[in-house]
Design an enzyme around this catalytic site. Sequence first.
Site, PDB file in Angstrom:
ATOM      1  CG  ASP A   1      -2.027   1.096   1.070  1.00 20.82           C
ATOM      2  OD1 ASP A   1      -2.714   0.912   0.247  1.00 20.82           O
ATOM      3  OD2 ASP A   1      -2.259   1.018   1.955  1.00 20.82           O
TER       4      ASP A   1
ATOM      5  CG  HIS B   1      -5.117   3.129  -4.255  1.00 20.40           C
ATOM      6  ND1 HIS B   1      -3.510   3.298  -3.792  1.00 20.40           N
ATOM      7  CD2 HIS B   1      -5.308   2.368  -3.256  1.00 20.40           C
ATOM      8  CE1 HIS B   1      -3.239   3.370  -2.692  1.00 20.40           C
ATOM      9  NE2 HIS B   1      -3.718   2.343  -2.015  1.00 20.40           N
TER      10      HIS B   1
ATOM     11  CG  HIS C   1      -6.736  -1.801  -5.064  1.00 16.76           C
ATOM     12  ND1 HIS C   1      -8.046  -1.503  -4.631  1.00 16.76           N
ATOM     13  CD2 HIS C   1      -6.414  -3.198  -4.429  1.00 16.76           C
ATOM     14  CE1 HIS C   1      -8.214  -1.897  -3.847  1.00 16.76           C
ATOM     15  NE2 HIS C   1      -7.461  -3.106  -3.413  1.00 16.76           N
TER      16      HIS C   1
ATOM     17  CG  HIS D   1      -6.315  -1.986   0.529  1.00 17.66           C
ATOM     18  ND1 HIS D   1      -6.720  -1.204  -0.607  1.00 17.66           N
ATOM     19  CD2 HIS D   1      -4.750  -0.832   0.028  1.00 17.66           C
ATOM     20  CE1 HIS D   1      -6.458  -0.610  -0.943  1.00 17.66           C
ATOM     21  NE2 HIS D   1      -5.576   0.244  -0.383  1.00 17.66           N
TER      22      HIS D   1
END
Length: 375
Positions: free
Chosen positions: A169, A264, A267, A281
Site C-alpha cells: 500500500d 489504487h 486495484h 489490499h
Amino acid sequence: MRKAFICPSKYVQGENEILNLGFFIKDFGASALLIAHPDDVARVRKQLDETAKKFGVSFVESSFGGECSREEIARLQDVAKKNKCDCVVGLGGGKAIDTAKCVAAGHNLIIVPTIAATDAPTSHSAVIYTPDGAFEDYAYFKQSPNVVLIDTAIIAAAPVRFLVSGMGDALSTYFETRATRASFSNVNAGLPCGAREKQCAPAKGTNAAMALAQLCYETLLRDGAKAKVACEKKVVTQALENIVEANILLSGLGFESGGLAGAHAIHDGLTILPGTHKYFHGEKVAFGTIAQLVLENADTEELEQVLDFCLEVGLPVCLADIGVDAISEKELMEVAQKTCIPEESVHSMPFPVSPEAVAAAIAAADTIGREYKAT
Ligand SMILES: [Zn+2]
C-alpha cells in the site's frame, strides 16, 4: 492555488506504547467505548487492564460485530450514548478502525492499529459496507483521529503478511502523489464533508505531502527487507520501526494530502475478479503500482527498482501472484472499465486515460513482472 494538508492531532509509536492508552483517554474523560474484534481484545487484554488501572479510566466493551455497516455504527453510537462514553477507541485492523471513525464522527477518537497492513489509520475517511460485507459508500469526517497510537511490539507479533501488505500500500504513495502533482489534480485532504460533493472547494497537494511520499518510498527501499526479517522473528528493530512509520504515517499522510492516481484505481478495477478476493489490499496495490508505471511509461530503471523491491519483500509482480492465473480479453476490459469510471483516481494521471490504455498497461505489466521474476 488552493492547497490542503490533513493529519491526526497526534501520532505516537513505540514498543509497549499501548500501556499509555489510558493517558490519552484521560484527555477526554474517564471512559472509552472500545471498538475491537474480540480476538484482538484477547491479544491485549492484559495491557488494557494495566493502562486502565494506571490512569484511572475504564473501557466500555461493545462486542463489535465485525462489519463497518450503518446498522453496526448506529448500534455502537447508542452504546456510547447510554454509557456516557467520553471518547471512542478503535483497536485492531481496518474494519474496527473504520467503524470507530464512523461512530466518533470526527470527535474524540483514538486509533490503535494492531497490524500495519494499510495506511488507513491516520485518515479522515472510512469505507462503509452492507451488513453482508459488500461495498456501500465512503464517509469523510471533519478531522482525522485525535490520536493514532501504535505499539510496535504488537505489530511485530502479528503475521508478517500484514506488514508486507502494508508495504504494498505504501509503495504506491510516491508514484500516485507524483502523478497527482503533475496533473494538478485535487487531493482528499481538501474534502471537509464528502468526496463527491461539488460544494466542497477543491484543493491540491502541498510540498510537504510530496516530501513525505518521497521519504516513504526511500524508507521502503532501505528498510523493507530488514523489517520483514524482524517481523518474522517477532522482534522490534529500527528497520521495523521505520517501516511501521512508512506504512502508517508517511503513506497515510501521503495518500490523503498527496493524492491517489493509477495504482489504487487499477486495484479497484482488479477487485471485480473473484480470484483476487483472498489477497490483501496492499498486495493488489503493489501490482497496481507496477501497472501504473507501465501506463505512464516510467523509466526502465525505476520500473526495475520497484520490481526488485517487490520480489525482495514478497509482494506480487504479476496477475498470477494475486490469484489471477488466466484472464480473458473480456475480463481485462471489464477491469479496465471499472478502473476508468469518472469518479476514479486514474483520472489524476497527468494525461487522458482510456480503458484501452489501462487494459494494455495491465497486460504488459503482467508479462513484464512474470518475465522479470523468471530471470
Ligand atoms: Zn491503499
